[in-house]
Design a protein around this motif. Structure first.
Motif, PDB file in Angstrom:
ATOM      1  N   LEU A   1      -3.939  -3.034 -14.774  1.00 53.93           N
ATOM      2  CA  LEU A   1      -4.091  -1.619 -14.450  1.00 53.93           C
ATOM      3  C   LEU A   1      -3.881  -1.380 -12.959  1.00 53.93           C
ATOM      4  CD1 LEU A   1      -4.872   1.267 -15.243  1.00 53.93           C
ATOM      5  CD2 LEU A   1      -7.264   0.631 -14.875  1.00 53.93           C
ATOM      6  N   GLY A   2      -4.457  -2.254 -12.128  1.00 58.69           N
ATOM      7  CA  GLY A   2      -4.276  -2.119 -10.686  1.00 58.69           C
ATOM      8  C   GLY A   2      -2.816  -2.217 -10.293  1.00 58.69           C
ATOM      9  N   ALA A   3      -2.077  -3.128 -10.928  1.00 66.25           N
ATOM     10  CA  ALA A   3      -0.657  -3.300 -10.626  1.00 66.25           C
ATOM     11  C   ALA A   3       0.148  -2.068 -11.033  1.00 66.25           C
ATOM     12  CB  ALA A   3      -0.117  -4.540 -11.326  1.00 66.25           C
ATOM     13  N   VAL A   4      -0.152  -1.507 -12.199  1.00 67.69           N
ATOM     14  CA  VAL A   4       0.576  -0.328 -12.671  1.00 67.69           C
ATOM     15  C   VAL A   4       0.283   0.873 -11.778  1.00 67.69           C
ATOM     16  CG1 VAL A   4       0.801   1.315 -14.576  1.00 67.69           C
ATOM     17  CG2 VAL A   4       0.742  -1.140 -15.050  1.00 67.69           C
ATOM     18  N   VAL A   5      -0.969   1.042 -11.390  1.00 67.79           N
ATOM     19  CA  VAL A   5      -1.318   2.135 -10.472  1.00 67.79           C
ATOM     20  C   VAL A   5      -0.578   1.968  -9.155  1.00 67.79           C
ATOM     21  CG1 VAL A   5      -3.188   3.145  -9.099  1.00 67.79           C
ATOM     22  CG2 VAL A   5      -3.568   2.593 -11.510  1.00 67.79           C
ATOM     23  N   TYR A   6      -0.533   0.742  -8.642  1.00 60.41           N
ATOM     24  CA  TYR A   6       0.182   0.501  -7.386  1.00 60.41           C
ATOM     25  C   TYR A   6       1.670   0.807  -7.548  1.00 60.41           C
ATOM     26  CZ  TYR A   6       2.107  -1.840  -3.317  1.00 60.41           C
ATOM     27  OH  TYR A   6       2.794  -2.096  -2.146  1.00 60.41           O
ATOM     28  N   LEU A   7       2.267   0.370  -8.647  1.00 61.42           N
ATOM     29  CA  LEU A   7       3.693   0.576  -8.862  1.00 61.42           C
ATOM     30  C   LEU A   7       4.071   2.044  -8.817  1.00 61.42           C
ATOM     31  CD1 LEU A   7       6.509  -0.544  -9.667  1.00 61.42           C
ATOM     32  CD2 LEU A   7       5.773  -0.366 -12.056  1.00 61.42           C
ATOM     33  N   PHE A   8       3.252   2.898  -9.432  1.00 64.68           N
ATOM     34  CA  PHE A   8       3.603   4.308  -9.543  1.00 64.68           C
ATOM     35  C   PHE A   8       3.009   5.186  -8.435  1.00 64.68           C
ATOM     36  CE2 PHE A   8       4.151   2.899 -14.004  1.00 64.68           C
ATOM     37  CZ  PHE A   8       5.464   3.300 -14.177  1.00 64.68           C
ATOM     38  N   PHE A   9       1.926   4.726  -7.821  1.00 61.89           N
ATOM     39  CA  PHE A   9       1.213   5.614  -6.897  1.00 61.89           C
ATOM     40  C   PHE A   9       0.953   4.991  -5.532  1.00 61.89           C
ATOM     41  CE2 PHE A   9      -0.172   6.698 -11.250  1.00 61.89           C
ATOM     42  CZ  PHE A   9       0.322   7.998 -11.309  1.00 61.89           C
ATOM     43  N   ALA A  10       1.721   3.972  -5.154  1.00 65.49           N
ATOM     44  CA  ALA A  10       1.501   3.297  -3.871  1.00 65.49           C
ATOM     45  C   ALA A  10       1.475   4.263  -2.679  1.00 65.49           C
ATOM     46  CB  ALA A  10       2.544   2.212  -3.660  1.00 65.49           C
ATOM     47  N   PRO A  11       2.364   5.265  -2.609  1.00 67.48           N
ATOM     48  CA  PRO A  11       2.319   6.175  -1.451  1.00 67.48           C
ATOM     49  C   PRO A  11       0.986   6.911  -1.311  1.00 67.48           C
ATOM     50  CG  PRO A  11       4.405   6.400  -2.606  1.00 67.48           C
ATOM     51  CD  PRO A  11       3.533   5.544  -3.472  1.00 67.48           C
ATOM     52  N   TYR A  12       0.327   7.183  -2.431  1.00 63.84           N
ATOM     53  CA  TYR A  12      -0.951   7.893  -2.379  1.00 63.84           C
ATOM     54  C   TYR A  12      -2.110   6.981  -1.971  1.00 63.84           C
ATOM     55  CZ  TYR A  12       1.777  11.305  -5.002  1.00 63.84           C
ATOM     56  OH  TYR A  12       2.752  12.192  -5.395  1.00 63.84           O
ATOM     57  N   LEU A  13      -1.869   5.669  -1.996  1.00 60.99           N
ATOM     58  CA  LEU A  13      -2.904   4.722  -1.594  1.00 60.99           C
ATOM     59  C   LEU A  13      -2.854   4.412  -0.108  1.00 60.99           C
ATOM     60  CD1 LEU A  13      -2.547   2.151  -4.541  1.00 60.99           C
ATOM     61  CD2 LEU A  13      -4.214   3.997  -4.331  1.00 60.99           C
ATOM     62  N   LYS A  14      -1.805   4.874   0.571  1.00 57.70           N
ATOM     63  CA  LYS A  14      -1.615   4.513   1.976  1.00 57.70           C
ATOM     64  C   LYS A  14      -2.763   4.932   2.884  1.00 57.70           C
ATOM     65  CE  LYS A  14       2.046   4.106   5.374  1.00 57.70           C
ATOM     66  NZ  LYS A  14       3.467   4.355   5.696  1.00 57.70           N
ATOM     67  N   PRO A  15      -3.412   6.093   2.676  1.00 58.48           N
ATOM     68  CA  PRO A  15      -4.572   6.434   3.531  1.00 58.48           C
ATOM     69  C   PRO A  15      -5.691   5.406   3.471  1.00 58.48           C
ATOM     70  CG  PRO A  15      -3.803   8.369   2.352  1.00 58.48           C
ATOM     71  CD  PRO A  15      -3.075   7.197   1.765  1.00 58.48           C
ATOM     72  N   PHE A  16      -5.789   4.678   2.363  1.00 59.89           N
ATOM     73  CA  PHE A  16      -6.848   3.676   2.203  1.00 59.89           C
ATOM     74  C   PHE A  16      -6.370   2.273   2.611  1.00 59.89           C
ATOM     75  CE2 PHE A  16      -7.226   7.014  -1.007  1.00 59.89           C
ATOM     76  CZ  PHE A  16      -8.465   7.534  -0.702  1.00 59.89           C
ATOM     77  N   PHE A  17      -5.044   2.057   2.520  1.00 58.20           N
ATOM     78  CA  PHE A  17      -4.464   0.765   2.861  1.00 58.20           C
ATOM     79  C   PHE A  17      -3.269   1.040   3.788  1.00 58.20           C
ATOM     80  CE2 PHE A  17      -6.159   0.632  -1.476  1.00 58.20           C
ATOM     81  CZ  PHE A  17      -7.111  -0.376  -1.346  1.00 58.20           C
ATOM     82  N   PRO A  18      -3.509   1.167   5.091  1.00 55.95           N
ATOM     83  CA  PRO A  18      -2.478   1.645   6.039  1.00 55.95           C
ATOM     84  C   PRO A  18      -1.221   0.789   6.113  1.00 55.95           C
ATOM     85  CG  PRO A  18      -4.678   1.649   7.036  1.00 55.95           C
ATOM     86  CD  PRO A  18      -4.798   0.921   5.739  1.00 55.95           C
ATOM     87  N   TRP A  19      -1.261  -0.480   5.684  1.00 57.96           N
ATOM     88  CA  TRP A  19      -0.094  -1.340   5.811  1.00 57.96           C
ATOM     89  C   TRP A  19       0.951  -1.102   4.726  1.00 57.96           C
ATOM     90  CZ3 TRP A  19      -4.962  -2.989   4.418  1.00 57.96           C
ATOM     91  CH2 TRP A  19      -5.119  -3.413   3.097  1.00 57.96           C
ATOM     92  N   LEU A  20       0.626  -0.263   3.752  1.00 58.18           N
ATOM     93  CA  LEU A  20       1.582  -0.032   2.667  1.00 58.18           C
ATOM     94  C   LEU A  20       2.787   0.766   3.158  1.00 58.18           C
ATOM     95  CD1 LEU A  20      -0.839   0.810  -0.283  1.00 58.18           C
ATOM     96  CD2 LEU A  20       0.205  -1.377   0.307  1.00 58.18           C
TER      97      LEU A  20
END
Length: 259
Positions: A240-259
């Motif tokens: 599930l974490g991998a699928v969320v990252y695949l489709f929504f990585a840009p939205y995770l950038k505020p929490f993980f700045p290196w993305l």
């Protein structure tokens, strides 16, 4: 243009449903260490071979009202559900990447994660046939992968297995209990091979967060005596974490700045 898009969506939906039918075979046979090629599909009740026209994904189940044509035995709703979800995943990957090599690579990833999750939920194992083959495919796909480079994919595979291994050893050192299995390590290595080393922390964080919430809820619901030792498979949460990252990585950038 619109007509072309509709045709392509229909095509990838059908392709996904066909792959979903194969995933049903894998989910049933791999834990038993049986061939996924031979023999052909058979009724789980009377063992009679299923004709091709009774093996059309989703439609045959609806036409036969979920029963075997030969013996009338009830067929589980799980089969068309797996086919439908796989078809929808195929469409989602297409909408994200179009009809490109990236579609094929990442659809392989989500299909592998989906069948690994099904098997892990039912049998608490993740077959090497999925994860090890997936690692090799991910490394080969890195030559065409728009999200990683070959070096990044190799580091992702190595750090995925190594990082989770260290986490498992750390957990065992303090609790004297096994927290993660070897299948989880190889599954994360496969994820790293497809998504790169920078994806690993977000994937593990999301998996741990969702897994902890669901694990606590299930422990309370089942009234487990020791909530700390209540165990659930971790593979589906990594997936599930991998699928969320695949489709929504840009939205995770505020929490993980290196993305």
């Amino acid at each position: 243009m619109l007509e072309t898009t509709v045709v392509e969506i229909l095509a990838v939906f059908i392709f996904g449903a066909l792959v979903g039918s194969f995933l049903n075979v894998c989910a049933y046979r791999l834990p038993k260490e049986e061939s996924v090629i031979r023999p052909g599909s058979r009724c789980p009740h009377c063992k009679s071979p299923i004709k091709w026209y009774d093996n059309i994904p989703i439609l045959s189940f609806l036409w036969l009202r979920g029963r075997c044509r030969n013996c009338g035995g009830q067929i589980s709703w799980r089969y068309p559900l797996v086919e439908l979800i796989t078809a929808l995943l195929s469409v989602a990957v297409y909408l994200r990447f179009g009809l490109t090599p990236a579609y094929l690579g990442f659809f392989f990833l989500v299909a592998a994660l989906w069948v690994a999750s099904l098997i892990d939920l039912e049998h608490q194992i993740i077959p090497d046939e999925i994860s090890l083959i997936g690692i090799l495919v991910g490394l080969a796909f890195s030559l065409y992968n728009p999200l990683t480079t070959p070096t990044d994919a190799l580091l992702g595979a190595l750090c995925g297995a190594g990082g989770l291994y260290l986490l498992a050893e750390f957990y065992y050192f303090f609790t004297k209990r096994e927290g993660l299995g070897g299948g989880d390590l190889k599954l994360l290595a496969m994820i790293g091979a497809f998504l790169g080393v920078k994806s690993l922390i977000p994937v593990v964080f999301l998996a741990s967060l969702v897994g902890a919430v669901i694990g606590i809820a299930l422990a309370l619901w089942q009234k487990a005596k020791d909530k700390r030792t209540f165990a659930i498979p971790f593979g589906p949460f990594l997936s599930l974490g991998a699928v969320v990252y695949l489709f929504f990585a840009p939205y995770l950038k505020p929490f993980f700045p290196w993305l």
